[in-house]
Design a protein around this motif. Structure first.
Motif, mmCIF file in Angstrom:
data_model
loop_
_atom_site.group_PDB
_atom_site.id
_atom_site.type_symbol
_atom_site.label_atom_id
_atom_site.label_comp_id
_atom_site.label_asym_id
_atom_site.label_seq_id
_atom_site.Cartn_x
_atom_site.Cartn_y
_atom_site.Cartn_z
ATOM 1 N N UNK A 1 23.374 30.685 35.361
ATOM 2 C CA UNK A 1 23.764 31.548 34.260
ATOM 3 C C UNK A 1 25.284 31.648 34.182
ATOM 4 N N UNK A 2 25.829 31.242 33.046
ATOM 5 C CA UNK A 2 27.277 31.261 32.791
ATOM 6 C C UNK A 2 27.534 32.076 31.513
ATOM 7 N N UNK A 3 27.224 33.398 31.545
ATOM 8 C CA UNK A 3 27.263 34.190 30.314
ATOM 9 C C UNK A 3 28.640 34.310 29.673
ATOM 10 N N UNK A 4 29.698 34.232 30.472
ATOM 11 C CA UNK A 4 31.041 34.302 29.878
ATOM 12 C C UNK A 4 31.616 32.915 29.615
ATOM 13 N N UNK A 5 30.803 31.892 29.829
ATOM 14 C CA UNK A 5 31.103 30.472 29.617
ATOM 15 C C UNK A 5 32.401 30.004 30.292
ATOM 16 N N UNK A 6 32.796 30.656 31.369
ATOM 17 C CA UNK A 6 34.012 30.261 32.088
ATOM 18 C C UNK A 6 33.851 28.888 32.745
ATOM 19 N N UNK A 7 32.675 28.634 33.319
ATOM 20 C CA UNK A 7 32.451 27.340 33.964
ATOM 21 C C UNK A 7 32.348 26.248 32.894
ATOM 22 N N UNK A 8 31.659 26.544 31.809
ATOM 23 C CA UNK A 8 31.576 25.578 30.710
ATOM 24 C C UNK A 8 32.979 25.223 30.204
ATOM 25 N N UNK A 9 33.839 26.222 30.082
ATOM 26 C CA UNK A 9 35.211 25.958 29.643
ATOM 27 C C UNK A 9 35.937 25.072 30.644
ATOM 28 N N UNK A 10 35.767 25.354 31.940
ATOM 29 C CA UNK A 10 36.443 24.567 32.970
ATOM 30 C C UNK A 10 36.022 23.097 32.931
ATOM 31 N N UNK A 11 34.786 22.841 32.516
ATOM 32 C CA UNK A 11 34.278 21.474 32.426
ATOM 33 C C UNK A 11 34.482 20.854 31.037
ATOM 34 N N UNK A 12 35.103 21.586 30.121
ATOM 35 C CA UNK A 12 35.299 21.078 28.765
ATOM 36 C C UNK A 12 34.025 21.059 27.959
ATOM 37 N N UNK A 13 33.030 21.849 28.380
ATOM 38 C CA UNK A 13 31.716 21.873 27.727
ATOM 39 C C UNK A 13 31.548 23.098 26.825
ATOM 40 N N UNK A 14 32.638 23.752 26.473
ATOM 41 C CA UNK A 14 32.606 24.880 25.546
ATOM 42 C C UNK A 14 33.635 24.568 24.471
ATOM 43 N N UNK A 15 33.220 24.661 23.215
ATOM 44 C CA UNK A 15 34.173 24.358 22.163
ATOM 45 C C UNK A 15 33.584 24.569 20.791
ATOM 46 N N UNK A 16 34.306 24.072 19.815
ATOM 47 C CA UNK A 16 33.916 24.248 18.424
ATOM 48 C C UNK A 16 32.731 23.359 18.077
ATOM 49 N N UNK A 17 31.791 23.976 17.410
ATOM 50 C CA UNK A 17 30.598 23.277 16.929
ATOM 51 C C UNK A 17 30.410 23.665 15.475
ATOM 52 N N UNK A 18 29.566 22.941 14.784
ATOM 53 C CA UNK A 18 29.268 23.316 13.399
ATOM 54 C C UNK A 18 27.790 23.087 13.115
ATOM 55 N N UNK B 1 24.490 19.489 34.397
ATOM 56 C CA UNK B 1 24.473 19.394 32.946
ATOM 57 C C UNK B 1 24.527 20.773 32.314
ATOM 58 N N UNK B 2 25.148 20.819 31.141
ATOM 59 C CA UNK B 2 25.299 22.051 30.368
ATOM 60 C C UNK B 2 24.419 21.950 29.132
ATOM 61 N N UNK B 3 23.681 23.017 28.863
ATOM 62 C CA UNK B 3 22.804 23.045 27.703
ATOM 63 C C UNK B 3 22.967 24.377 26.987
ATOM 64 N N UNK B 4 22.764 24.391 25.661
ATOM 65 C CA UNK B 4 23.050 25.595 24.872
ATOM 66 C C UNK B 4 22.143 26.797 25.122
ATOM 67 N N UNK B 5 20.820 26.583 25.165
ATOM 68 C CA UNK B 5 19.921 27.740 25.244
ATOM 69 C C UNK B 5 18.560 27.335 25.795
ATOM 70 N N UNK B 6 18.126 28.063 26.813
ATOM 71 C CA UNK B 6 16.838 27.785 27.445
ATOM 72 C C UNK B 6 15.689 27.893 26.451
ATOM 73 N N UNK B 7 14.710 27.028 26.639
ATOM 74 C CA UNK B 7 13.455 27.064 25.885
ATOM 75 C C UNK B 7 13.617 26.793 24.396
ATOM 76 N N UNK B 8 14.605 25.967 24.059
ATOM 77 C CA UNK B 8 14.732 25.465 22.694
ATOM 78 C C UNK B 8 14.354 23.982 22.743
ATOM 79 N N UNK C 1 30.602 27.271 21.051
ATOM 80 C CA UNK C 1 29.343 27.195 21.786
ATOM 81 C C UNK C 1 29.367 26.083 22.817
ATOM 82 N N UNK C 2 28.243 25.941 23.502
ATOM 83 C CA UNK C 2 28.090 24.885 24.517
ATOM 84 C C UNK C 2 28.044 23.527 23.838
ATOM 85 N N UNK C 3 28.842 22.628 24.342
ATOM 86 C CA UNK C 3 28.787 21.221 23.948
ATOM 87 C C UNK C 3 27.907 20.554 25.006
ATOM 88 N N UNK C 4 26.720 20.126 24.595
ATOM 89 C CA UNK C 4 25.780 19.541 25.556
ATOM 90 C C UNK C 4 26.488 18.402 26.299
#
Length: 153
Positions: A93-110, A36-43, A118-121
């Motif tokens: 840790x995926x700081x450059x969000x390359x893995x998130x992008x590969x899984x389609x979990x990085x994109x436009x948010x509002x 699973x992909x999540x935006x930020x630890x401890x939120x 940002x990360x799409x949960x």
């Protein structure tokens, strides 16, 4: 990247966990993986999601599955998150969000009328051969485990 769906091959990855060890998708052959992909630890939402996964670890293990979380956070922040909540599973840790992008979990948010990237949960259940069994995008924190549970039967 387009969103993944059941039957797709899970994109390979190698990332550092909260202890600085490299973890790869290949490390989970012969087991199912709840990734699973999540935006930020401890939120709040991410804590709810991580603790629900932690609380389901025994049930996941009985179904032959393990869990891994991924966020853009650095390993030190992931370590603090793990220590604070006793999570006990790899947080990558995926700081450059390359893995998130590969899984389609990085994109436009509002938020508050502003759009940003940002990360799409998201959560994925991956089988022993590296195929996606279940993919959930824009998943609510409390729905990660129930979605996996339904797929695991």
């Amino acid at each position: 990247m387009a969103q993944l769906k059941a039957g797709d091959r899970a994109p390979a990855f190698t990332l550092k966990d909260q202890d600085g060890r490299e973890v790869s998708l290949a490390d989970f052959k012969a087991r199912k993986l709840l990734l699973y992909f999540y935006p930020k630890a401890d939120t709040p939402g991410c804590t709810t999601q991580a603790c629900s996964v932690r609380d389901a670890m025994e049930e996941l293990a009985e179904a032959g599955a393990v869990a891994v979380g991924i966020s853009p956070d650095q390993p030190a922040r992931q370590k603090k998150f793990d220590d604070t909540y006793g999570l006990g599973f790899p947080l990558l840790s995926d700081p450059d969000h390359a893995v998130a992008q590969a899984y389609g979990a990085w994109g436009e948010k509002s938020m508050y009328g502003k759009t940003y990237q940002g990360i799409i949960r998201s959560s994925f259940l991956i089988d022993e051969t590296g195929r996606i069994l279940q993919a959930s995008y824009k998943v609510k924190p409390q729905d990660t485990v129930p979605n996996a549970r339904r797929t695991l039967g």
